[in-house]
Scaffold this motif. Sequence first.
Motif, PDB file in Angstrom:
ATOM      1  N   VAL A  77       0.766  -1.030  -0.086  1.00 33.91           N
ATOM      2  CA  VAL A  77       0.196   0.072  -0.089  1.00 33.91           C
ATOM      3  C   VAL A  77       0.833   1.222  -0.109  1.00 33.91           C
ATOM      4  N   GLU A  78       1.918   1.322   0.872  1.00 32.85           N
ATOM      5  CA  GLU A  78       2.704   2.576   0.858  1.00 32.85           C
ATOM      6  C   GLU A  78       3.827   2.563   0.351  1.00 32.85           C
ATOM      7  N   GLY A  79       4.419   1.421  -0.244  1.00 31.88           N
ATOM      8  CA  GLY A  79       5.832   1.431  -0.527  1.00 31.88           C
ATOM      9  C   GLY A  79       6.550   0.903   0.267  1.00 31.88           C
ATOM     10  N   ARG A  80       7.974   0.260  -0.269  1.00 31.30           N
ATOM     11  CA  ARG A  80       8.828  -0.371   0.602  1.00 31.30           C
ATOM     12  C   ARG A  80       9.651   0.413   1.628  1.00 31.30           C
ATOM     13  N   ARG A  81       9.779   1.888   1.259  1.00 32.59           N
ATOM     14  CA  ARG A  81      10.462   2.549   2.275  1.00 32.59           C
ATOM     15  C   ARG A  81       9.610   2.793   3.632  1.00 32.59           C
ATOM     16  N   GLN A  82       8.370   3.077   3.522  1.00 29.08           N
ATOM     17  CA  GLN A  82       7.467   3.048   4.506  1.00 29.08           C
ATOM     18  C   GLN A  82       7.307   1.953   5.371  1.00 29.08           C
ATOM     19  N   ALA A  83       7.309   0.562   4.335  1.00 30.43           N
ATOM     20  CA  ALA A  83       7.245  -0.665   5.061  1.00 30.43           C
ATOM     21  C   ALA A  83       8.508  -0.678   6.004  1.00 30.43           C
ATOM     22  N   ARG A  84       9.602  -0.548   5.696  1.00 23.92           N
ATOM     23  CA  ARG A  84      10.854  -0.621   6.382  1.00 23.92           C
ATOM     24  C   ARG A  84      10.790  -0.001   7.574  1.00 23.92           C
ATOM     25  N   ASP A  85      10.080   1.332   7.490  1.00 24.69           N
ATOM     26  CA  ASP A  85      10.008   2.204   8.559  1.00 24.69           C
ATOM     27  C   ASP A  85       9.186   1.514   9.636  1.00 24.69           C
ATOM     28  N   ARG A  86       7.902   0.881   8.957  1.00 24.31           N
ATOM     29  CA  ARG A  86       6.927   0.343   9.897  1.00 24.31           C
ATOM     30  C   ARG A  86       7.479  -1.153  10.696  1.00 24.31           C
ATOM     31  N   VAL A  87       8.296  -1.658   9.933  1.00 24.48           N
ATOM     32  CA  VAL A  87       9.056  -2.883  10.533  1.00 24.48           C
ATOM     33  C   VAL A  87       9.909  -2.634  11.389  1.00 24.48           C
ATOM     34  N   ALA A  88      10.634  -1.596  11.646  1.00 27.52           N
ATOM     35  CA  ALA A  88      11.508  -1.161  12.739  1.00 27.52           C
ATOM     36  C   ALA A  88      10.668  -0.659  13.841  1.00 27.52           C
ATOM     37  N   THR A  89       9.788   0.088  13.596  1.00 25.24           N
ATOM     38  CA  THR A  89       8.731   0.300  14.634  1.00 25.24           C
ATOM     39  C   THR A  89       8.140  -0.869  15.580  1.00 25.24           C
ATOM     40  N   SER A  90       7.747  -1.956  14.586  1.00 26.88           N
ATOM     41  CA  SER A  90       7.179  -3.080  15.022  1.00 26.88           C
ATOM     42  C   SER A  90       8.143  -3.755  16.064  1.00 26.88           C
ATOM     43  N   ILE A  91       9.359  -3.776  15.580  1.00 23.51           N
ATOM     44  CA  ILE A  91      10.565  -4.706  16.225  1.00 23.51           C
ATOM     45  C   ILE A  91      10.898  -3.723  17.574  1.00 23.51           C
ATOM     46  N   VAL A  92      10.670  -2.425  17.585  1.00 20.02           N
ATOM     47  CA  VAL A  92      10.914  -1.768  18.856  1.00 20.02           C
ATOM     48  C   VAL A  92       9.887  -2.268  19.909  1.00 20.02           C
ATOM     49  N   TRP A  93       8.521  -2.276  19.449  1.00 19.51           N
ATOM     50  CA  TRP A  93       7.464  -2.605  20.249  1.00 19.51           C
ATOM     51  C   TRP A  93       7.376  -4.049  20.859  1.00 19.51           C
ATOM     52  N   LEU A  94       7.856  -4.877  19.654  1.00 23.20           N
ATOM     53  CA  LEU A  94       8.080  -6.165  20.234  1.00 23.20           C
ATOM     54  C   LEU A  94       9.113  -6.236  21.289  1.00 23.20           C
ATOM     55  N   PHE A  96      10.115  -3.924  23.486  1.00 22.36           N
ATOM     56  CA  PHE A  96       9.259  -3.296  24.515  1.00 22.36           C
ATOM     57  C   PHE A  96       8.524  -4.518  25.445  1.00 22.36           C
ATOM     58  N   ILE A  97       7.681  -5.092  24.484  1.00 26.26           N
ATOM     59  CA  ILE A  97       6.802  -6.130  25.188  1.00 26.26           C
ATOM     60  C   ILE A  97       7.657  -7.301  25.733  1.00 26.26           C
ATOM     61  N   VAL A  98       8.622  -7.665  25.245  1.00 29.72           N
ATOM     62  CA  VAL A  98       9.425  -8.903  25.734  1.00 29.72           C
ATOM     63  C   VAL A  98      10.265  -8.565  27.409  1.00 29.72           C
ATOM     64  N   ALA A  99      10.421  -6.967  27.083  1.00 29.82           N
ATOM     65  CA  ALA A  99      10.952  -6.805  28.357  1.00 29.82           C
ATOM     66  C   ALA A  99      10.183  -6.623  29.642  1.00 29.82           C
ATOM     67  N   VAL A 100       8.769  -6.215  29.087  1.00 26.99           N
ATOM     68  CA  VAL A 100       7.704  -5.837  30.083  1.00 26.99           C
ATOM     69  C   VAL A 100       7.257  -7.122  30.769  1.00 26.99           C
ATOM     70  N   ILE A 101       7.175  -8.272  29.918  1.00 19.58           N
ATOM     71  CA  ILE A 101       6.349  -9.400  30.190  1.00 19.58           C
ATOM     72  C   ILE A 101       7.057  -9.989  31.713  1.00 19.58           C
ATOM     73  N   PRO A 102       8.276 -10.239  31.623  1.00 24.27           N
ATOM     74  CA  PRO A 102       8.906 -10.799  33.031  1.00 24.27           C
ATOM     75  C   PRO A 102       8.782  -9.822  34.018  1.00 24.27           C
ATOM     76  N   LEU A 103       8.795  -8.723  34.127  1.00 26.63           N
ATOM     77  CA  LEU A 103       8.504  -7.657  34.902  1.00 26.63           C
ATOM     78  C   LEU A 103       7.136  -7.750  35.398  1.00 26.63           C
ATOM     79  N   ALA A 104       6.241  -7.807  34.755  1.00 28.16           N
ATOM     80  CA  ALA A 104       4.612  -7.825  35.021  1.00 28.16           C
ATOM     81  C   ALA A 104       4.622  -9.211  35.596  1.00 28.16           C
ATOM     82  N   SER A 105       4.950 -10.233  35.108  1.00 26.13           N
ATOM     83  CA  SER A 105       5.100 -11.569  35.812  1.00 26.13           C
ATOM     84  C   SER A 105       5.500 -11.674  37.138  1.00 26.13           C
TER      85      SER A 105
END
Length: 361
Positions: A77-94, A96-105
């Motif tokens: 939909v948006e092109g490969r450049r924007q796709a790479r940007d979204r992938v980088a953002t997704s990896i950052v969120w993942l 963050f979630i991996v770091a928070v799960i042990p703490l919350a547990s």
Amino acid sequence: MSRTPDLTPLPPVEDRPRTSGLRTSHLPRWTPWATAVGSVAAGCAIGLGAGLDSEVQWGLIAAVLFVAGTYGLAASVEGRRQARDRVATSIVWLAFIVAVIPLASLVQETVRRGVKVLDPYFLSHSMGTVADAEPGGGIYHAIIGSLEQVGLATLISVPLGLLTAIYLVEYGRGKLARTVTFFVDVMTGIPSIVAGLFILSLMLIFKMEPFGFAGSLALSILMIPVVVRSTEEMLKLVSNELREASLALGIPKWRTILKVVLPTSIGGITTGVMLAVARIAGETAPVLLLVWGASTINMDPFSGAQSSLPLYIYQQYANSGGSDAAYNRAWAAALTLIAFVMILNLAARGVARWKAPKTGR
């Protein structure tokens, strides 16, 4: 008046955003959430279908599907450049979630087990004559010991650390500054047991009995380099223009540091001090070596054995003999220690906001 033409090369066609007329195509805002839900559902289905028993494996499959799905949708939909940007953002969120799960547990498990015996009686009574395997008793003596030992260590470490950091940033030049920086870096990595053994060797030389202040001395060795490093970084962030403006008005350097530099960085300094306090509040080895622990209340840190919350937790687990009462007391003490550190951090944020320089009306 002629303009110089823009000769910047355009990105490849496949990297450009998809356009429809004069409008650029964008994914809806809910796309990441929908992709995440679909990835989790697909990960669970694949895990069940493949006979995988570990929820961690299901999560890894869902994470891979989420990243791949994000890239595929964005690229179409948006092109490969924007796709790479979204992938980088997704990896950052993942991450963050991996770091928070042990703490919350950890917090969830501590709260679930600790509330079983955590009540006013538990907080206001010591163990006294109660055996570790018997029900009853409390942590009042351990709270007193922790407050006194950590408080004395803070009174020792904060002035030394703050003055050392001021010297390194504002005055330090040459060999002496480099030597101080080197030893601060070395002290940062000292194991807590080594600090305890150092103070213990001094106690043996002077034939001293275990007492609370000895634990404070060992804790201050661990705390000073953290205070120095955090304060040093905060002082470096203060703009040199502020120092120069103050000096240009004829204000002495010591007064500039006191009235301009420190108030500007007080928020970061306070946060660093609280991080250092949290660093030493959970130490067990120095207290075990130097304070020994006591089941009764001792208000005097300069005479006799004392207890502390980390040492109390260790002793309850070590001497429980499989008793549920001792395990429950240990979890309740751990929950109290977490609450203690949390309150300190909230107080630090409040002080930092109160003392922060005002930039407007």
